[in-house]
Design a protein around this motif. Structure first.
Motif, short mmCIF file in Angstrom:
data_model
loop_
_atom_site.label_atom_id
_atom_site.label_comp_id
_atom_site.label_asym_id
_atom_site.label_seq_id
_atom_site.Cartn_x
_atom_site.Cartn_y
_atom_site.Cartn_z
N ARG A 88 0.82 -1.22 0.00
CA ARG A 88 0.00 0.00 0.00
C ARG A 88 0.85 1.27 0.00
NH1 ARG A 88 -5.27 0.94 3.88
NH2 ARG A 88 -6.23 2.57 2.62
N GLY A 89 1.86 1.30 0.82
CA GLY A 89 2.68 2.51 0.92
C GLY A 89 3.76 2.62 -0.14
N LEU A 90 3.89 1.61 -0.99
CA LEU A 90 4.94 1.60 -2.01
C LEU A 90 4.43 1.92 -3.41
CD1 LEU A 90 6.77 -1.69 -0.87
CD2 LEU A 90 7.31 0.68 -0.22
N THR A 91 3.11 2.08 -3.54
CA THR A 91 2.51 2.29 -4.86
C THR A 91 1.55 3.48 -4.81
OG1 THR A 91 0.79 0.67 -4.32
CG2 THR A 91 2.72 -0.13 -5.52
N ARG A 92 1.15 3.92 -6.01
CA ARG A 92 0.28 5.09 -6.09
C ARG A 92 -1.04 4.83 -6.80
NH1 ARG A 92 4.35 10.20 -7.52
NH2 ARG A 92 5.68 9.99 -5.65
N THR A 93 -1.17 3.70 -7.47
CA THR A 93 -2.41 3.39 -8.17
C THR A 93 -2.94 2.05 -7.70
OG1 THR A 93 -1.33 2.26 -10.02
CG2 THR A 93 -1.60 4.65 -10.19
N PRO A 94 -4.24 1.81 -7.81
CA PRO A 94 -4.80 0.52 -7.40
C PRO A 94 -4.19 -0.65 -8.16
CG PRO A 94 -6.54 2.12 -7.69
CD PRO A 94 -5.29 2.77 -8.21
N GLU A 95 -3.96 -0.47 -9.47
CA GLU A 95 -3.39 -1.55 -10.27
C GLU A 95 -1.97 -1.88 -9.83
OE1 GLU A 95 -6.72 0.37 -12.25
OE2 GLU A 95 -4.85 1.17 -11.46
N ALA A 96 -1.19 -0.84 -9.56
CA ALA A 96 0.19 -1.06 -9.11
C ALA A 96 0.21 -1.74 -7.75
CB ALA A 96 0.95 0.26 -9.05
#
Length: 260
Positions: A204-212
């Motif tokens: 959760r804290g390593l990505t910026r989009t739902p897909e990522a």
């Protein structure tokens, strides 16, 4: 290669994280952890029924998990407090399962394998169930992805776009029931929620989009499977809990990196 028990264990774990990665993201976003626990606890009743009637553990577990998901979803829509309802259903289902298992000859000695998992005992038939079920869940999530995300972000906005949030919740509940049925042989009923939540929370804290986030959760889950099994083989520790410990370490490292 499939004659090697460790290779089968790795393949089973990798097949499972195909579904638990993206599905775990919705569990985290929607705060459905307790919901997952309720279905997982009910799976023990499915195991007991399967042994009693001589049917596949996957079919028995899936039937009870689906029933549990439908009951909870229906009652929650009638004004019942969700946390209280889940608490009652989770503990009651686990108690019924354990009591039922006590009447099934031979199941008492095998019950720990379904509570804590026994991924090293996975056979070729199990691999077919796990991969087939995981791919089915993944296909369902890909098909409903935009609608599920919209209903998760803002239910009122989703309704204005013609999306029924109740139906999307039901889709997630059914997908979660299928994953629980698949995962019970790998990490057990008591650790299924951890495999869903921890990799997704770490991503959760390593990505910026739902897909990522969904891709990262699956990648962290895959790493946890390989690292956990390697540690289990080297240190002679339980395989299922070792996988969860590896995922927890990934979460801790990710948390430190975000703070840094």
């Amino acid at each position: 290669m499939l004659d090697d028990f460790m290779a089968r264990a790795v393949l089973a774990g990798l097949g499972l994280v195909l579904a638990t990665g993206p599905l775990g993201c919705f569990v985290v976003w929607r705060r459905m952890a307790y919901f997952g626990d309720s279905i997982a606890h009910a799976a023990i009743l499915g195991v007991a029924i399967s042994f009693a009637f001589g049917v596949s553990v996957y079919l028995g577990t899936l039937g009870v998990a689906l029933a549990m998901a439908l009951v909870v979803t229906t009652l929650a829509g009638r004004g019942h407090s969700m946390d209280t309802l889940l608490g009652v259903m989770a503990h009651s289902a686990l108690a019924f399962g354990l009591v039922t298992a006590s009447f099934v000859p031979g199941l008492r000695t095998d019950l720990s394998a379904f509570l804590f998992g026994d991924i090293l005992a996975v056979g070729r038939g199990d691999l077919a169930w796990i991969w087939g079920g995981s791919l089915a869940v993944l296909a369902l999530l890909v098909w409903r992805w935009q609608r599920l995300v919209s209903a998760t972000v803002n239910e009122e906005l989703a309704m204005s776009s013609g999306i029924d949030p109740r139906f999307e919740r039901l889709v997630l509940a059914l997908a979660l029931a299928l994953v629980v049925a698949l995962a019970i042989r790998i990490v057990g009923a008591l650790l299924i929620s951890a495999l869903l939540i921890v990799p997704a929370a770490a991503a959760r804290g390593l990505t910026r989009t739902p897909e990522a986030m969904a891709l990262a959760a699956s990648a962290i889950g895959a790493f946890s499977v390989v690292a956990g099994l390697a540690a289990s083989l080297r240190l002679d520790t339980p395989a299922g809990p070792s996988i969860v410990v590896a995922a927890a370490i990934c979460f801790a490292v990710g948390s430190l990196l975000r703070r840094g």
